[in-house]
Design an enzyme around this catalytic site. Structure first.
Site, PDB file in Angstrom:
ATOM      1  N   ASN A 149      15.192  -6.239 103.245  1.00 52.36           N
ATOM      2  CA  ASN A 149      15.069  -6.245 101.791  1.00 52.36           C
ATOM      3  C   ASN A 149      14.271  -7.469 101.343  1.00 52.36           C
ATOM      4  OD1 ASN A 149      16.500  -3.890 101.020  1.00 52.36           O
ATOM      5  ND2 ASN A 149      18.413  -4.896 101.568  1.00 52.36           N
ATOM      6  N   CYS A 170      16.346   2.665 104.986  1.00 51.13           N
ATOM      7  CA  CYS A 170      17.602   2.228 104.384  1.00 51.13           C
ATOM      8  C   CYS A 170      18.649   3.294 104.664  1.00 51.13           C
ATOM      9  CB  CYS A 170      17.395   2.031 102.876  1.00 51.13           C
ATOM     10  SG  CYS A 170      18.816   1.344 102.000  1.00 51.13           S
ATOM     11  N   HIS A 171      19.927   2.974 104.459  1.00 45.75           N
ATOM     12  CA  HIS A 171      20.988   3.943 104.727  1.00 45.75           C
ATOM     13  C   HIS A 171      21.761   4.330 103.470  1.00 45.75           C
ATOM     14  CE1 HIS A 171      22.629  -0.150 106.065  1.00 45.75           C
ATOM     15  NE2 HIS A 171      23.030   0.027 104.825  1.00 45.75           N
ATOM     16  N   HIS A 201      17.275   2.109  96.600  1.00 45.65           N
ATOM     17  CA  HIS A 201      18.455   1.656  95.862  1.00 45.65           C
ATOM     18  C   HIS A 201      18.537   2.259  94.457  1.00 45.65           C
ATOM     19  CE1 HIS A 201      19.093  -2.150  98.564  1.00 45.65           C
ATOM     20  NE2 HIS A 201      19.231  -0.997  99.207  1.00 45.65           N
ATOM     21  N   TYR A 258      20.807  -3.379  88.731  1.00 46.36           N
ATOM     22  CA  TYR A 258      19.472  -2.817  88.512  1.00 46.36           C
ATOM     23  C   TYR A 258      19.299  -2.280  87.093  1.00 46.36           C
ATOM     24  CZ  TYR A 258      19.702  -2.639  93.627  1.00 46.36           C
ATOM     25  OH  TYR A 258      19.866  -2.953  94.956  1.00 46.36           O
TER      26      TYR A 258
END
Length: 488
Positions: A149, A170-171, A201, A258
């Protein structure tokens, strides 16, 4: 098959071990070479000892090398995996601590927001160094798999400026799908089919089917609100689901930072988060977790080494994308996953240059993205706010432009909801000065930033945040582990 995989930042011990064992679950990959590289000789020695023990216990011909010389590790590598944290926990602590002085309360701070943007400034020059080495000494057709990241910024820089074949991994999608399958009563996550798309994300489950049956918003809301655990841990995420009509991949804590709505006031933070685990919104939660994990690993290393003597079990192969991508590329066994790549029209209502996370298929011909996806308007609008910040942040990092960096931070949704322009300007000066050793591109800007700080009249406060917990000692962690074992 015989080829070389280089892992940069291999001192991320637990994650490197997971990648290693996942890849060795592919029968054709037993005779490959893993070249580990890291800036820490200590961490390299620890992880190499663990991987050597795995190779020995499973009687494999796999070769493991370790070096602090990155170019040596990358020489001839067909695949390069990055899981670096530039500046380590020392710089990361400033990503959380300094914004708190200006009222910005982050849970993770590694993707956007003030912490994530500065994290990108530290990473991007190093990413470009990686790309230069890949172009010069790696295999001609080398592929760069970035796990580090801030995912979108790092991948953006590697593709646009590093000129290397790059995919970001990413997971979050997998974890979100597992949650949805659970609340809907599925016996296995494999019963759930989905289309999930957006940016890293901030990916959205825009279509869901359980055993072929479409799942709508109302059914999903009811299922989450009825769940005895997620109804408490994912309050913010459920609220976004109600308002947007689709579920977000990201955890309650990550998603909260975010957006401009949920962490803007301390009383709002405590209303929306859950303190049962760091990932649900705790102030500086991931910093605390990372610090404890590092301390725990250092202390319990003999037990980790002993556990490495167990046989590899292919049934326990994780859902991390890397091993499945390599398997598809090398064997042509097709893999479907969600990948971070340049948009180029894949998502119709996001910019062409953005790094998106969306479904694709992998075979010998590479990663083939499913095109023509249109996000719901609210999802696209939320993604756009972050994309604009990411673009400015990447450009600032490349040019060493502190004025553009300040504008990027100013336009961050949460920062803009909390801080004034004067506060943002001073905060960025303070963060750049504090992290100067990892920001070579800003060397010429540091003296002026120090001068401005010496004359600044912007008030700050020493604040731990709305929901801060102290780092637990090894003794406390042991006691908690023992209590959980006894209760279980």
């Amino acid at each position: 098959m015989s080829f070389k995989i280089a892992i940069i930042g291999a001192g991320s011990v637990g994650f490197t071990k997971k990648l290693f064992t996942d890849i060795l679950c592919v029968p054709e990959f037993k005779d490959i070479e893993f070249a580990l590289t890291d800036v820490s000789e200590h961490n390299l020695a620890m992880i190499k000892a663990i991987l050597d023990r795995i190779v020995e216990a499973n009687r494999l011909p796999t070769r493991v090398t370790a070096t602090t010389n990155r170019r040596e590790a990358l020489e001839g590598a067909r695949y390069i995996i990055s899981c670096v944290r530039v500046g380590g926990l020392e710089a990361y602590a400033d990503d959380i601590r300094i914004p708190l002085k200006y009222g910005i309360d982050q849970c993770v701070g590694d993707t956007i927001c003030a912490g994530g943007i500065l994290y990108g400034q530290r990473n991007i020059p190093v990413i470009l160094d990686f790309c230069r080495d890949i172009r010069e000494v790696a295999d001609t057709n080398a592929k760069f798999l970035n796990y580090a990241n801030p995912m979108a910024m790092n991948t953006w820089a590697a593709i646009e400026y590093g000129k290397v074949d790059t995919v970001g991994l990413c997971h979050g999608v997998q974890h979100g799908a597992e949650q949805i399958a659970e609340v809907l009563g599925a016996k296995s996550p494999k019963e759930l089919d989905y289309v999930c798309s957006g940016i890293n994300h901030q990916t959205w489950f825009i279509e869901l089917r359980l055993n072929g049956r479409p799942i709508g918003k109302d059914e999903l809301v009811a299922a989450f609100e009825a769940h005895p655990v997620y109804s408490k841990q994912e309050k913010l995420r459920i609220d976004v689901l109600k308002r947007f009509g689709v579920y977000s991949t990201e955890s309650n804590g990550h998603l909260s930072e975010y957006l401009p709505w949920y962490r803007k006031r301390p009383e709002e933070i405590t209303r929306w988060i859950d303190m049962s685990d760091w990932i649900h919104g705790e102030t500086g939660g991931y910093l605390r977790y990372s610090t404890e994990t590092r301390n725990w690993f250092e202390t319990e290393y003999p037990q980790f080494l002993e556990a490495a003597s167990k046989p590899i079990d292919p049934a326990k192969r994780s859902n991390e994308h890397a091993s499945h991508i390599l398997e598809a590329l090398e064997t042509n066994r097709v893999y479907r996953g969600h990948f971070n790549v340049k948009n180029n029209g894949v998502i119709t209502n996001l910019p062409q240059d953005a790094i998106i996370e969306s479904p694709g298929f992998v075979d010998r011909f590479g990663i083939n993205m499913a095109g023509g996806i249109t996000l719901p308007e609210a999802c696209a609008a939320t993604c756009m706010a972050s994309i604009n910040v990411q673009r400015m942040s990447v450009h600032a990092a490349i040019a060493g432009d502190i004025d553009l960096l300040k504008l990027a931070v100013l336009h961050d949704p949460l920062v803009g909801a909390v801080s004034t322009p004067e506060e943002v300007w001073q905060m960025v000066d303070e963060m750049v000065v504090a992290q100067a050793q990892w920001l070579p591109q800003y060397a010429d800007a540091i003296p002026a930033a120090k001068e401005r700080l010496s004359k600044s009249k912007v008030k700050t406060r020493e604040w731990a945040g709305a929901a801060r917990r102290s780092v637990r000692s090894i003794e406390e962690l042991r006691a908690e582990k023992a209590a959980l074992k006894q209760a279980g």
